[in-house]
Design an enzyme around this catalytic site. Structure first.
Site, PDB file in Angstrom:
ATOM      1  N   ARG A 132      -5.831   7.765  31.764  1.00 26.63           N
ATOM      2  CA  ARG A 132      -5.703   7.012  30.521  1.00 26.63           C
ATOM      3  C   ARG A 132      -4.398   6.216  30.544  1.00 26.63           C
ATOM      4  NH1 ARG A 132      -6.289  10.287  25.045  1.00 26.63           N
ATOM      5  NH2 ARG A 132      -8.358  10.517  25.981  1.00 26.63           N
ATOM      6  N   CYS A 170      -4.442  10.458  41.223  1.00 25.60           N
ATOM      7  CA  CYS A 170      -4.372   9.332  42.174  1.00 25.60           C
ATOM      8  C   CYS A 170      -3.529   9.645  43.403  1.00 25.60           C
ATOM      9  CB  CYS A 170      -3.854   8.076  41.483  1.00 25.60           C
ATOM     10  SG  CYS A 170      -2.107   8.165  40.973  1.00 25.60           S
ATOM     11  N   CYS A 191      -4.366   3.947  39.341  1.00 26.49           N
ATOM     12  CA  CYS A 191      -4.715   5.273  38.825  1.00 26.49           C
ATOM     13  C   CYS A 191      -5.738   5.176  37.690  1.00 26.49           C
ATOM     14  CB  CYS A 191      -3.468   5.991  38.323  1.00 26.49           C
ATOM     15  SG  CYS A 191      -3.805   7.662  37.718  1.00 26.49           S
ATOM     16  N   THR A 216       5.138  12.245  30.185  1.00 26.63           N
ATOM     17  CA  THR A 216       4.411  13.280  30.939  1.00 26.63           C
ATOM     18  C   THR A 216       5.183  13.791  32.148  1.00 26.63           C
ATOM     19  OG1 THR A 216       3.274  11.636  32.325  1.00 26.63           O
ATOM     20  CG2 THR A 216       2.191  12.284  30.249  1.00 26.63           C
ATOM     21  N   CYS A 252       2.464   7.519  39.098  1.00 24.34           N
ATOM     22  CA  CYS A 252       1.116   7.149  39.562  1.00 24.34           C
ATOM     23  C   CYS A 252       1.164   5.886  40.405  1.00 24.34           C
ATOM     24  CB  CYS A 252       0.187   6.894  38.364  1.00 24.34           C
ATOM     25  SG  CYS A 252       0.052   8.255  37.191  1.00 24.34           S
TER      26      CYS A 252
END
Length: 352
Positions: A42, A69, A39, A31, A35
């Protein structure tokens, strides 16, 4: 990039371990996002995850911060801002958002957001929404075309809900609109070690403990509830008054009195926070403002303390200046000093 102890870091991510926030971040190659460990997004596949010491290292590697987050922000600052926005949403929304909606907007799980909100505000989101609805109802009743109009304007889904929820006003809406008409408020006075004290109570509990001349305080009580039935009943309230006098003599023993606290949503947040200050300790007005999640509202907090009508049981005497010195007290600085002395409060010192 962190290469050592990957399994421990991965375990923190899988658990969404909030205590690990700030110690590292993880990036997801599929992606391009990084994070914080807690977080709520998913979970990523393990083979796509890389660990970094901090946000700067992850961004230098080409990753961008997660929008849920916000790993590039200070967790405490971000949480305070999320709670502030949630409070504002609750205060202004026509249709109250549920816990799940508030949590998703803030980027937390419902359970975690509920815990954070209560820690900052002193109430759950639902309790805060009820308090706001109560304030709107109080404000709407005097000028509304009818009681029903005020009920719906305050956010009640049905007039029956407002009449069932006597906790919203301490009485029915129609009684409140008529100045507490039909409600009986009993009062009695007594001598205490800090001078004369008046105690007043409704069916729900004590609504006033004030030091001063009883004749003047009865007038204050009557002005607050102009059409209520104000009844002097020294004998019936003897046991309750005795408990109040004992509390004044030994405030460190703790308060177990039934209370009927009535104020605005903000005042009730402040007063509830006051009851959390242990005997023998003090907070400054600024620290109390931070405790309720409103660090910029120091003056409003001071006004709420000055508006408290339930002395000692709601211990506004435990709030002092930032220097640690005593400041103004509704019933006199001498009484404040005496109460703190009885609680074994440490001498004043520079707090900041």
């Amino acid at each position: 990039m962190l290469a050592s102890d990957d399994e421990r870091l991965w375990g923190a991510v899988q658990r969404r371990d909030q205590s690990a926030d700030g110690s590292f971040v993880y990036a997801v190659r599929s992606t391009g996002v990084y994070c914080r460990p807690s977080c709520p997004s998913r979970p990523a596949r393990r083979e796509n995850v890389t660990f970094y010491a901090d946000a700067d290292a992850a961004e230098k590697a080409g990753f961008r911060p997660c929008k849920r987050c916000h790993p590039n922000e200070n967790p405490d600052d971000r949480t305070a801002e999320a709670i502030r926005q949630a409070c504002q949403w609750i205060e202004t929304a026509e249709d109250q958002p549920d816990l799940g909606t508030l949590a998703r907007s803030a980027g937390y799980s419902p359970w975690h957001f509920q815990r954070l909100f209560k820690a900052y505000v002193g109430l759950s989101p639902k309790q805060y929404a009820i308090a706001c609805r109560k304030v709107r109802l109080r404000q709407a009743l005097p000028d509304a075309g009818s009681v029903t109009d005020a009920i719906y304007a305050a956010g009640f889904g049905a007039s029956s809900r407002a009449y069932e929820d006597k906790g919203a006003l301490g009485m029915t809406p129609s009684s409140y609109r008529n100045g507490a008409e039909g409600e009986t408020i009993r009062y009695a006075s007594a001598e205490s070690s800090l001078g004369p004290v008046l105690v007043a109570a409704t069916e729900r509990g004590v609504c006033m403990i004030e030091f001063g001349e009883p004749e003047q305080l009865v007038q204050v009580l009557a002005q607050r509830f102009p059409t209520a039935c104000i009844v002097p009943v020294n004998r019936d309230l003897a046991a309750l008054v005795e408990r109040v006098v004992q509390l004044i003599d030994e405030p460190s023993a703790g308060c177990d009195l039934p209370l009927d606290i009535r104020g605005t949503a903000f005042q009730e947040r402040v007063w509830k926070a006051l009851t959390l200050i242990p005997a023998g300790e003090t907070l400054s007005y600024a620290e109390l403002a931070e405790l309720i999640g409103r660090p910029s509202a120091t003056r409003a907090v001071a006004r709420a303390c000055a508006s408290n009508s339930i002395a000692v049981a709601v211990p506004c005497h435990r709030v002092v200046c930032s220097s640690g010195k005593l400041s103004g007290y509704k019933w006199g600085v001498e009484r404040k000093e005496a109460l703190l002395s009885r609680e074994g409060t440490k001498p004043a010192r520079n707090r900041r």
